[in-house]
Design an enzyme around this catalytic site. Structure first.
Site, PDB file in Angstrom:
ATOM      1  N   ALA A 160       0.858  -1.181   0.000  1.00  0.00           N
ATOM      2  CA  ALA A 160       0.000   0.000   0.000  1.00  0.00           C
ATOM      3  C   ALA A 160       0.898   1.235   0.000  1.00  0.00           C
ATOM      4  O   ALA A 160       2.048   1.165   0.452  1.00  0.00           O
ATOM      5  CB  ALA A 160      -0.898  -0.010   1.236  1.00  0.00           C
ATOM      6  N   GLY A 182       0.742  -5.076   0.897  1.00  0.00           N
ATOM      7  CA  GLY A 182      -0.447  -5.136   0.051  1.00  0.00           C
ATOM      8  C   GLY A 182      -0.179  -5.802  -1.286  1.00  0.00           C
ATOM      9  O   GLY A 182      -1.090  -6.366  -1.894  1.00  0.00           O
ATOM     10  N   GLU A 187      -0.496  -9.366  -0.655  1.00  0.00           N
ATOM     11  CA  GLU A 187      -1.920  -9.637  -0.426  1.00  0.00           C
ATOM     12  C   GLU A 187      -2.713  -9.602  -1.729  1.00  0.00           C
ATOM     13  O   GLU A 187      -3.623 -10.402  -1.944  1.00  0.00           O
ATOM     14  CB  GLU A 187      -2.477  -8.610   0.575  1.00  0.00           C
ATOM     15  N   GLU A 209       4.760  -5.078   7.141  1.00  0.00           N
ATOM     16  CA  GLU A 209       3.969  -4.003   7.754  1.00  0.00           C
ATOM     17  C   GLU A 209       4.424  -3.670   9.171  1.00  0.00           C
ATOM     18  O   GLU A 209       4.347  -2.519   9.588  1.00  0.00           O
ATOM     19  CB  GLU A 209       2.477  -4.375   7.770  1.00  0.00           C
TER      20      GLU A 209
END
Ligand code: CAA
Length: 375
Positions: free
Chosen positions: A180, A223, A226, A246
């Site tokens: 992200a 992300g 993911e 993260e």
């Protein structure tokens, strides 16, 4: 500069475009982007006549075409904006160098009239494959809100297109996606994230019915990892690197990483990756553990070509049967074994209501290829 040599034919091409037909001219003058195939074909023949390098590499044309469409306003005032047009040609040439070995592909930022800025989305193989290329290489394809909105939009567009049989998502240069967008989210407060349901909509990817193949080379972190796990099949290039860093940022995975990684690689390895924020997983280990289905040796082009080839194989199957099978396999993720088996059984029964089941079994008995009608 070498590009200048190409500029004159581009001017001619843009002028020709205006002369093609009143409809074309109207669209050209308006703000609508061009996706019209017949128009594209006319442009294509114009360009091939005037620009020799496009004869050898049709891909350049197709990107060039998109760039030219993108720059439709430029064409209104070509003389004053040569620089921009030259830049778009340069961009398409660079893209072509990256993609050149994948035959039959086209690239573009415009899909069914919608223009994208953070991704490229294009239909390949006569519309059977929808390709999405994450395209923020300078930020290692960090998944900004804008990028993810575009990914979702393109996915939903492909999902709704009856011609599309499979979707491929890939990255660029050294990253599939490095997570992200940290710069974008760093100042968010709890209330901002909670109230706006930050990243929640990413989960809509799991509602896409068409199979999604991730072609992962380079970093797939946070992300990005993911996103790969939200896809149905993951093919890894030799340089793929998976991780959930993260915790290094003082946060935790937010798009299913804690839930999916454990199912892919087991609790101990998932804990090690997530809790240390280090100990990334390379392509070889990812294949051993089942996080990816296999490693494709060679360049990014080879990886993409293989992903497209897998997509083509899926696209040849009956589309409703593919959707039923995907739903069943995904159910294994989401529900317990007994419930999953019940679900599988009812969808298995449902296939007997399809003409494609009759055709598939009859074709086997007659020792021929099935001719699926997707119903
Ligand atoms: N967000 C925003 N920008 C990012 C980014 C990210 N996730 N990852 C990389 N970038 C940017 C860098 O800031 C840098 O930009 P500038 O040139 O403007 O400085 C550019 O991309 C290149 O990155 P690096 O210079 O860091 O490249 P590198 O080769 O030295 O390192 C890397 C590569 C190891 C992937 C490193 O960039 C990195 O650690 N990135 C962050 C990875 C990460 O922590 N991802 C998790 C994000 S949080 C998340 O995803 C939460 C969630 O689950 C939803």
């Amino acid at each position: 500069m070498r590009l200048r040599g190409y500029f004159t034919p581009i001017v001619q091409y843009a002028r020709t475009l205006r002369a093609i037909s009143p409809v074309a001219q109207q669209r050209f003058e308006g703000s609508t982007m061009f996706t019209d195939t017949s128009l594209g074909q006319q442009l294509s023949s114009q360009c091939r006549r005037s620009i020799p390098w496009q004869r050898a590499t049709p891909l350049i044309f197709s990107q060039h075409q998109c760039s030219a469409f993108h720059h439709h306003s430029v064409a209104r005032d070509l003389a004053g904006k040569r620089q921009e047009l030259a830049h778009s040609i340069h961009t398409c040439r660079c893209l072509n160098q990256e993609m050149g070995t994948v035959e039959g592909t086209t690239q573009g930022r415009i899909l069914k009239g919608k223009e994208y800025t953070c991704i490229q989305a294009e239909l390949l193989e006569g519309g059977a494959i929808g390709l999405i290329t994450l395209d923020r290489p300078k930020a290692l394809n960090a998944l900004s809100e804008a990028l993810m909105k575009e990914v979702l939009d393109a996915l939903q567009t492909y999902d709704a297109d009856p011609q599309v049989g499979a979707i491929v998502i890939t990255g660029k240069d050294k990253a599939f996606a490095a997570g992200a967008d940290i710069k974008e989210m760093k100042d968010k407060r709890f209330v901002d994230a909670y109230a706006s349901r930050f990243v929640f909509h990413w989960n809509s990817i799991s509602a896409i019915r068409k199979p999604i193949i991730a072609a992962v080379n380079g970093y797939a972190l946070g992300g990005g990892c993911e996103l790969a796990m939200l896809c149905d099949i993951v093919l890894a290039g030799e340089k793929a690197m998976f991780g959930q860093p993260e915790l290094n940022l003082g946060t935790i995975p937010g798009i299913g990483g804690t839930q999916r990684l454990i199912r892919e690689v087991g609790k101990s390895r998932a804990m090690e990756m997530i809790l240390t924020g280090k100990h990334f997983m390379d392509a070889e280990e990812a294949a051993q553990k089942g996080l990816v289905s296999r490693v494709v040796p060679g360049s990014n082009d080879a990886l993409l070509a293989e992903a497209i080839s897998v997509g083509k194989q899926i696209a040849q199957q009956s589309k409703p049967v593919v959707a039923l099978a995907k739903e069943c396999v995904n159910a294994a993720y989401e529900i317990g074994l007994q419930e999953g088996i019940k679900k599988e059984q009812s969808l298995f029964y449902a296939t007997f209501a399809l003409e494609d089941q009759k055709e598939g079994m009859q074709a086997f008995i007659e020792k021929r290829k099935p001719d699926f009608k997707h119903k």
